[in-house]
Motif scaffolding. Structure first.
Motif, PDB file in Angstrom:
ATOM      1  N   ALA A 120       0.791  -1.094  -0.072  1.00 55.71           N
ATOM      2  CA  ALA A 120      -0.150   0.099  -0.234  1.00 55.71           C
ATOM      3  C   ALA A 120       1.080   1.121   0.089  1.00 55.71           C
ATOM      4  CB  ALA A 120      -1.053  -0.018   1.310  1.00 55.71           C
ATOM      5  N   GLY A 121       2.002   1.237   0.841  1.00 55.06           N
ATOM      6  CA  GLY A 121       3.024   2.393   0.996  1.00 55.06           C
ATOM      7  C   GLY A 121       3.425   2.686  -0.478  1.00 55.06           C
ATOM      8  N   LEU A 122       3.997   1.469  -1.348  1.00 54.57           N
ATOM      9  CA  LEU A 122       4.585   1.725  -2.484  1.00 54.57           C
ATOM     10  C   LEU A 122       3.708   2.109  -3.410  1.00 54.57           C
ATOM     11  CD1 LEU A 122       7.194  -1.199  -2.388  1.00 54.57           C
ATOM     12  CD2 LEU A 122       7.835   1.187  -2.222  1.00 54.57           C
ATOM     13  N   THR A 123       2.292   1.848  -3.336  1.00 47.53           N
ATOM     14  CA  THR A 123       1.498   2.123  -4.345  1.00 47.53           C
ATOM     15  C   THR A 123       1.089   3.618  -4.309  1.00 47.53           C
ATOM     16  OG1 THR A 123       0.505   0.015  -4.387  1.00 47.53           O
ATOM     17  CG2 THR A 123      -0.966   1.880  -5.228  1.00 47.53           C
ATOM     18  N   ALA A 124       0.997   4.057  -3.061  1.00 47.55           N
ATOM     19  CA  ALA A 124       1.007   5.470  -2.900  1.00 47.55           C
ATOM     20  C   ALA A 124       1.864   6.359  -3.158  1.00 47.55           C
ATOM     21  CB  ALA A 124       0.593   5.740  -1.212  1.00 47.55           C
ATOM     22  N   GLU A 125       3.242   5.824  -3.137  1.00 57.69           N
ATOM     23  CA  GLU A 125       4.386   6.481  -3.256  1.00 57.69           C
ATOM     24  C   GLU A 125       4.406   6.549  -5.101  1.00 57.69           C
ATOM     25  OE1 GLU A 125       8.052   4.775  -1.683  1.00 57.69           O
ATOM     26  OE2 GLU A 125       7.350   5.475   0.221  1.00 57.69           O
ATOM     27  N   ARG A 126       4.065   5.232  -5.646  1.00 58.55           N
ATOM     28  CA  ARG A 126       4.115   5.465  -7.051  1.00 58.55           C
ATOM     29  C   ARG A 126       2.987   6.391  -7.634  1.00 58.55           C
ATOM     30  NH1 ARG A 126       0.584   0.805  -9.579  1.00 58.55           N
ATOM     31  NH2 ARG A 126      -0.798   2.147  -8.637  1.00 58.55           N
ATOM     32  N   LEU A 203      12.133  15.153 -15.170  1.00 59.40           N
ATOM     33  CA  LEU A 203      11.497  14.070 -15.589  1.00 59.40           C
ATOM     34  C   LEU A 203      12.003  12.897 -15.682  1.00 59.40           C
ATOM     35  CD1 LEU A 203       8.699  13.413 -17.261  1.00 59.40           C
ATOM     36  CD2 LEU A 203       9.713  14.021 -19.225  1.00 59.40           C
ATOM     37  N   VAL A 204      13.313  12.894 -16.086  1.00 58.90           N
ATOM     38  CA  VAL A 204      14.111  11.693 -16.181  1.00 58.90           C
ATOM     39  C   VAL A 204      14.071  10.828 -14.732  1.00 58.90           C
ATOM     40  CG1 VAL A 204      16.201  10.214 -16.548  1.00 58.90           C
ATOM     41  CG2 VAL A 204      15.480  12.006 -18.134  1.00 58.90           C
ATOM     42  N   GLY A 205      14.401  11.880 -13.898  1.00 60.28           N
ATOM     43  CA  GLY A 205      14.307  11.292 -12.632  1.00 60.28           C
ATOM     44  C   GLY A 205      13.015  10.712 -11.803  1.00 60.28           C
ATOM     45  N   ALA A 206      12.108  11.532 -12.412  1.00 62.59           N
ATOM     46  CA  ALA A 206      10.513  10.831 -11.863  1.00 62.59           C
ATOM     47  C   ALA A 206      10.072   9.568 -12.596  1.00 62.59           C
ATOM     48  CB  ALA A 206       9.441  11.937 -12.311  1.00 62.59           C
ATOM     49  N   VAL A 207      10.614   9.283 -14.066  1.00 63.53           N
ATOM     50  CA  VAL A 207      10.331   8.139 -14.699  1.00 63.53           C
ATOM     51  C   VAL A 207      11.113   6.972 -13.997  1.00 63.53           C
ATOM     52  CG1 VAL A 207      10.915   6.927 -16.764  1.00 63.53           C
ATOM     53  CG2 VAL A 207       9.958   9.211 -17.065  1.00 63.53           C
ATOM     54  N   THR A 208      12.615   7.326 -13.534  1.00 68.33           N
ATOM     55  CA  THR A 208      13.479   6.301 -13.027  1.00 68.33           C
ATOM     56  C   THR A 208      12.709   5.992 -11.649  1.00 68.33           C
ATOM     57  OG1 THR A 208      15.409   7.195 -13.976  1.00 68.33           O
ATOM     58  CG2 THR A 208      15.560   5.649 -12.198  1.00 68.33           C
ATOM     59  N   ALA A 209      12.368   6.767 -10.567  1.00 70.62           N
ATOM     60  CA  ALA A 209      11.561   6.423  -9.456  1.00 70.62           C
ATOM     61  C   ALA A 209      10.236   5.698  -9.852  1.00 70.62           C
ATOM     62  CB  ALA A 209      11.278   7.750  -8.882  1.00 70.62           C
ATOM     63  N   ARG A 210       9.747   6.089 -10.949  1.00 69.43           N
ATOM     64  CA  ARG A 210       8.223   5.284 -11.171  1.00 69.43           C
ATOM     65  C   ARG A 210       8.551   3.948 -11.531  1.00 69.43           C
ATOM     66  NH1 ARG A 210       5.997   6.192 -16.841  1.00 69.43           N
ATOM     67  NH2 ARG A 210       7.749   4.901 -17.071  1.00 69.43           N
ATOM     68  N   ASP A 211       9.584   3.598 -12.296  1.00 71.36           N
ATOM     69  CA  ASP A 211      10.057   2.415 -12.563  1.00 71.36           C
ATOM     70  C   ASP A 211      10.470   1.413 -11.248  1.00 71.36           C
ATOM     71  OD1 ASP A 211      11.530   3.200 -15.855  1.00 71.36           O
ATOM     72  OD2 ASP A 211       9.235   2.884 -15.036  1.00 71.36           O
ATOM     73  N   SER A 212      11.289   2.091 -10.483  1.00 74.77           N
ATOM     74  CA  SER A 212      11.690   1.501  -9.345  1.00 74.77           C
ATOM     75  C   SER A 212      10.469   1.076  -8.378  1.00 74.77           C
ATOM     76  CB  SER A 212      12.564   2.456  -8.639  1.00 74.77           C
ATOM     77  OG  SER A 212      13.040   1.871  -7.381  1.00 74.77           O
ATOM     78  N   PHE A 213       9.685   2.071  -8.118  1.00 68.92           N
ATOM     79  CA  PHE A 213       8.527   1.649  -7.333  1.00 68.92           C
ATOM     80  C   PHE A 213       7.756   0.464  -8.051  1.00 68.92           C
ATOM     81  CE2 PHE A 213       9.376   4.733  -4.273  1.00 68.92           C
ATOM     82  CZ  PHE A 213       9.256   5.933  -4.726  1.00 68.92           C
ATOM     83  N   ALA A 214       7.428   0.550  -9.228  1.00 75.80           N
ATOM     84  CA  ALA A 214       6.782  -0.592  -9.839  1.00 75.80           C
ATOM     85  C   ALA A 214       7.456  -1.957  -9.669  1.00 75.80           C
ATOM     86  CB  ALA A 214       6.712  -0.310 -11.376  1.00 75.80           C
ATOM     87  N   ALA A 215       8.804  -1.991  -9.763  1.00 74.05           N
ATOM     88  CA  ALA A 215       9.594  -3.275  -9.671  1.00 74.05           C
ATOM     89  C   ALA A 215       9.406  -3.651  -8.126  1.00 74.05           C
ATOM     90  CB  ALA A 215      10.985  -2.857  -9.978  1.00 74.05           C
ATOM     91  N   GLU A 216       9.336  -2.676  -7.338  1.00 74.32           N
ATOM     92  CA  GLU A 216       9.312  -3.076  -5.824  1.00 74.32           C
ATOM     93  C   GLU A 216       7.901  -3.690  -5.640  1.00 74.32           C
ATOM     94  OE1 GLU A 216      12.321   0.353  -3.933  1.00 74.32           O
ATOM     95  OE2 GLU A 216      10.456  -0.113  -3.373  1.00 74.32           O
ATOM     96  N   ILE A 217       6.982  -3.009  -6.166  1.00 78.44           N
ATOM     97  CA  ILE A 217       5.597  -3.389  -5.973  1.00 78.44           C
ATOM     98  C   ILE A 217       5.240  -4.882  -6.470  1.00 78.44           C
ATOM     99  CG2 ILE A 217       3.075  -3.035  -6.478  1.00 78.44           C
ATOM    100  CD1 ILE A 217       3.752  -0.091  -6.221  1.00 78.44           C
TER     101      ILE A 217
END
Length: 235
Positions: A120-126, A203-217
């Motif tokens: 749930a936490g990672l989903t919110a961060e994503r 934008l590049v940083g945000a995309v990288t963070a999004r991919d990282s959150f998706a992998a962790e979820i």
């Protein structure tokens, strides 16, 4: 040993070994001998083993003189009570085994709740990262439009000032104004270009963070599915 591979024969063999060694036959002891086998699987097979090895004693019915029958009856009652100690011990052991199973289930439930909270936490961060990404995209579009407009302005200013320069050639003050205007336009264009570059890097940083959150979820969901599968198989 894999938790899925434990069999009734393996549990019975381990229990027989403990009994021969004079060690209490418990779920935890059998599980330890089987390299940490599932306590639920061990309990199922160990219950059957205990049922096979139970030795209840029945008082014999004798057709003998009453005094002797009374004495023998008391002896048989004492024998039955002594034999019942084993049954009571088995019942106590079963209760102990049940406590172990309950603790195991509570631990699994706590781990499951923790994994759900992490998901749930990672989903919110994503979701927050995605919202930031959309916002940065809008800012980039706006900066690009402003940059194009600034370039048009700078070009028009250069052409206009060039024409003015030809018309007022020899007038130093007007020429100085023309140069200052051109420098300001160039500086404005450079500032817009820097802002665009910064927005693109964010934008590049945000995309990288999004991919990282998706992998962790994805990883946490896989762990949760594995835990749930183990619980179902253990039941």
């Amino acid at each position: 040993m894999s938790r899925q591979e434990v069999t009734a024969e393996q549990v019975a063999s381990a229990a027989d070994g403990l009994q021969r060694d004079g060690t209490r036959v418990t779920i935890e002891a059998v599980s330890a001998l089987l390299d940490g086998a599932s306590v639920n699987a061990v309990h199922k097979h160990l219950t059957a083993w205990r049922a096979r090895n139970a030795k209840p004693a029945a008082a014999p019915k004798l057709d003998i003189p009453e005094p002797i029958a009374v004495a023998l009856g008391k002896w048989a009652q004492q024998l039955a009570e002594e034999a019942g100690v084993g049954a009571r011990d088995a019942l106590a052991q079963s209760e102990e085994d049940m406590e172990v199973l309950l603790k195991s289930g509570e631990q699994f439930e706590a781990e499951r709740e923790e994994l759900l909270a992490q998901v749930a936490g990672l989903t919110a961060e994503r979701d927050e990262a995605l919202a930031t990404l959309v916002e940065r995209g809008e800012e980039i579009d706006q900066l690009q439009a402003e940059l194009r407009n600034a370039r048009h302005i700078a070009t028009d200013a250069l052409v206009g000032k060039a024409k003015d320069q030809l018309a007022i050639e020899g007038k130093d003050s007007q020429l100085a104004d023309l140069r200052a205007q051109i420098e300001r336009n160039v500086a404005a264009a450079a500032a817009l270009s820097d802002a665009r570059l910064k927005a693109e890097m964010e934008l590049v940083g945000a995309v990288t963070a999004r991919d990282s959150f998706a992998a962790e979820i994805k990883e946490l969901r896989a762990k949760l599915a594995s835990r749930s599968g183990e619980a179902r198989r253990a039941e």
